[in-house]
Design an enzyme around this catalytic site. Structure first.
Site, PDB file in Angstrom:
ATOM      1  N   ARG A 145      -2.611  67.177  21.487  1.00 58.14           N
ATOM      2  CA  ARG A 145      -2.267  67.843  22.567  1.00 58.14           C
ATOM      3  C   ARG A 145      -0.958  67.975  22.796  1.00 58.14           C
ATOM      4  O   ARG A 145      -0.094  67.410  22.003  1.00 58.14           O
ATOM      5  CB  ARG A 145      -2.584  67.265  24.007  1.00 58.14           C
ATOM      6  CG  ARG A 145      -4.266  66.784  24.122  1.00 58.14           C
ATOM      7  CD  ARG A 145      -4.380  66.193  25.471  1.00 58.14           C
ATOM      8  NE  ARG A 145      -5.874  66.091  25.627  1.00 58.14           N
ATOM      9  CZ  ARG A 145      -6.629  64.848  24.924  1.00 58.14           C
ATOM     10  NH1 ARG A 145      -5.971  63.712  24.563  1.00 58.14           N
ATOM     11  NH2 ARG A 145      -7.919  64.599  25.572  1.00 58.14           N
ATOM     12  N   LYS A 170      -4.536  61.269  27.070  1.00 60.07           N
ATOM     13  CA  LYS A 170      -5.352  61.670  28.247  1.00 60.07           C
ATOM     14  C   LYS A 170      -6.077  60.574  28.558  1.00 60.07           C
ATOM     15  O   LYS A 170      -7.144  60.120  27.608  1.00 60.07           O
ATOM     16  CB  LYS A 170      -6.146  62.814  27.844  1.00 60.07           C
ATOM     17  CG  LYS A 170      -6.634  63.601  29.297  1.00 60.07           C
ATOM     18  CD  LYS A 170      -7.043  65.087  29.093  1.00 60.07           C
ATOM     19  CE  LYS A 170      -7.397  65.635  30.576  1.00 60.07           C
ATOM     20  NZ  LYS A 170      -8.199  66.924  30.217  1.00 60.07           N
ATOM     21  N   HIS A 276      -1.993  74.852  22.705  1.00 57.82           N
ATOM     22  CA  HIS A 276      -3.532  74.373  22.693  1.00 57.82           C
ATOM     23  C   HIS A 276      -4.343  75.120  21.623  1.00 57.82           C
ATOM     24  O   HIS A 276      -5.347  74.527  21.336  1.00 57.82           O
ATOM     25  CB  HIS A 276      -4.073  74.464  24.062  1.00 57.82           C
ATOM     26  CG  HIS A 276      -4.949  73.014  24.404  1.00 57.82           C
ATOM     27  ND1 HIS A 276      -4.422  71.780  24.415  1.00 57.82           N
ATOM     28  CD2 HIS A 276      -6.406  73.040  24.463  1.00 57.82           C
ATOM     29  CE1 HIS A 276      -5.445  71.062  24.714  1.00 57.82           C
ATOM     30  NE2 HIS A 276      -6.558  71.725  24.633  1.00 57.82           N
ATOM     31  N   ARG A 279      -4.717  73.367  18.383  1.00 55.01           N
ATOM     32  CA  ARG A 279      -5.672  71.990  18.765  1.00 55.01           C
ATOM     33  C   ARG A 279      -7.263  72.732  18.659  1.00 55.01           C
ATOM     34  O   ARG A 279      -7.913  71.864  17.671  1.00 55.01           O
ATOM     35  CB  ARG A 279      -5.533  71.270  20.043  1.00 55.01           C
ATOM     36  CG  ARG A 279      -6.540  70.159  20.354  1.00 55.01           C
ATOM     37  CD  ARG A 279      -5.965  69.309  21.541  1.00 55.01           C
ATOM     38  NE  ARG A 279      -7.012  68.727  22.213  1.00 55.01           N
ATOM     39  CZ  ARG A 279      -7.522  67.436  22.137  1.00 55.01           C
ATOM     40  NH1 ARG A 279      -6.679  66.734  21.041  1.00 55.01           N
ATOM     41  NH2 ARG A 279      -8.288  66.788  22.764  1.00 55.01           N
ATOM     42  N   HIS A 302     -11.792  62.840  23.006  1.00 54.88           N
ATOM     43  CA  HIS A 302     -12.828  63.484  23.887  1.00 54.88           C
ATOM     44  C   HIS A 302     -13.686  62.035  24.503  1.00 54.88           C
ATOM     45  O   HIS A 302     -14.187  61.581  23.704  1.00 54.88           O
ATOM     46  CB  HIS A 302     -13.677  64.450  23.673  1.00 54.88           C
ATOM     47  CG  HIS A 302     -12.779  65.802  23.389  1.00 54.88           C
ATOM     48  ND1 HIS A 302     -13.260  66.790  22.607  1.00 54.88           N
ATOM     49  CD2 HIS A 302     -11.708  66.442  24.043  1.00 54.88           C
ATOM     50  CE1 HIS A 302     -12.493  67.933  22.894  1.00 54.88           C
ATOM     51  NE2 HIS A 302     -11.653  67.369  23.490  1.00 54.88           N
ATOM     52  N   TYR A 311     -16.893  73.530  20.520  1.00 56.39           N
ATOM     53  CA  TYR A 311     -16.498  74.172  19.108  1.00 56.39           C
ATOM     54  C   TYR A 311     -17.488  74.593  18.254  1.00 56.39           C
ATOM     55  O   TYR A 311     -17.424  75.339  17.457  1.00 56.39           O
ATOM     56  CB  TYR A 311     -15.621  73.262  18.534  1.00 56.39           C
ATOM     57  CG  TYR A 311     -14.279  72.916  19.216  1.00 56.39           C
ATOM     58  CD1 TYR A 311     -13.461  73.825  19.360  1.00 56.39           C
ATOM     59  CD2 TYR A 311     -14.133  71.564  19.765  1.00 56.39           C
ATOM     60  CE1 TYR A 311     -12.347  73.572  20.189  1.00 56.39           C
ATOM     61  CE2 TYR A 311     -12.981  71.391  20.714  1.00 56.39           C
ATOM     62  CZ  TYR A 311     -12.103  72.423  20.698  1.00 56.39           C
ATOM     63  OH  TYR A 311     -10.892  72.019  21.665  1.00 56.39           O
TER      64      TYR A 311
END
Length: 331
Positions: A145, A170, A276, A279, A302, A311
């Site tokens: 990120r 995150k 982003h 990424r 994640h 994706y």
């Protein structure tokens, strides 16, 4: 202590990121301002309940037409206020159940660059922005990120094991990601530059690294170590937040974004390219190379697999990789 200061203190105790703290304070302020405008006076949150929260959220959805993610953030901030900040003053079920009109969050496919487009973008960084070019290569190469690239420290780069340590990502979670072999030499040079800059800063009395609060309290001596210096530092010294002298913070995230946009223009890319996007492209290219979705989930950090699954919709091996029946016709 004022209410917004209370929100800040509780957020910090729960180790929320600075951006989350600022966002929660802003939403609490907007919530109270909304009801001040309606009532003609300030009303303490204890005077406001489910009906008032519904009215505010409906206002966001109807009048301001905010995105679903924005409204969800507002809900989280206000629920946090009642559940954690004012928990000792109010009954546990103070808000009860509320059924506000929720803004729908559209399903947006991520923008992904082809391998050739990524190469063109990275080659388009000029010599004046060489640091930003290395940041972009590291972001794409490790699937990071923007905040993770900007906040990376020298000690987070393990050149021998070819690993990147992402600390307090995150959700305040640590993880490891891949360090591209092609970046080992450029990173060695970058670390050497950080060391040189560190020596210059020490001569100016600004050699101490900016530490996270928890580290500053437990290991204040860590500020004297090279490993705690930012890998990508700001170009100029700034005043410390406590007012005790100067320091060198991390590279400016907005300036990094601008450098990417300018590089995309020079590369002739018509797609909207942000940090982003790198990424997104990392994850999609790994999927197209045959790596399993669980591995990609771990590399991206994640928590929920469904977040990574998006994706599969843009990878050339997914739905868009199907051969169209039109191509089987002789037109």
């Amino acid at each position: 202590m004022k209410l917004l200061e209370q929100v800040q203190m509780v957020c910090l105790r729960r180790r929320y990121s600075p951006k989350t703290v600022q966002a929660y304070q802003r939403w609490v302020k907007e919530y109270l301002q909304f009801h001040r405008n309606k009532a003609g006076r300030w009303r303490h949150p204890r005077e406001l309940g489910a009906a008032e929260l519904e009215a505010f959220l409906n206002h966001l959805a109807r009048q301001r037409r905010v995105a679903g993610s924005t409204q969800n953030q507002a809900v989280n901030a206000i629920v946090f206020l009642y559940k954690h900040v004012l928990a000792d003053e109010l009954a546990e079920d103070h808000l009860g159940r509320f059924a506000a009109e929720r803004a729908k969050r559209p399903k947006v496919m991520p923008t992904v660059l082809s391998v050739d487009e990524v190469k063109r973008l990275l080659d388009a960084f000029d010599s004046a922005n060489s640091q930003y070019g290395l940041m972009a290569r590291l972001q794409y190469g490790g699937g990071l990120r923007r905040s993770e690239v900007v906040n990376m420290r020298v000690m987070d780069v393990d050149l021998d094991r070819q690993m990147l340590m992402v600390r307090h990502g995150k959700g305040a979670k640590d993880r490891a990601s891949v360090l591209p072999a092609t970046l080992i030499e450029p990173l060695k040079k970058q670390i050497a530059q950080v060391r040189t800059q560190w020596e210059r800063d020490k001569a100016k009395g600004a050699g101490d690294a900016v530490l996270p609060d928890a580290v500053a309290n437990k290991q204040p001596s860590a500020a004297k170590r090279l490993g705690w210096r930012y890998l990508f530092a700001a170009r100029s010294l700034t005043e410390r937040e406590d007012g005790n002298g100067l320091c060198r913070k991390h590279a400016n995230a907005s300036a990094y974004d601008r450098a990417i946009s300018e590089a995309a223009k020079r590369a002739g890319l018509e797609k909207k390219v942000t940090s982003h996007t790198l990424r997104h492209s990392f994850a999609t290219h790994l999927l197209e190379s045959g790596y399993d979705i669980r591995t990609i989930q771990e590399l991206l950090g994640h928590e929920d697999l469904s977040t990574t699954m998006i994706y599969t919709h843009v990878a050339a091996t997914g739905p868009v990789g199907v051969r169209s029946p039109l191509d089987n016709l002789s037109v």
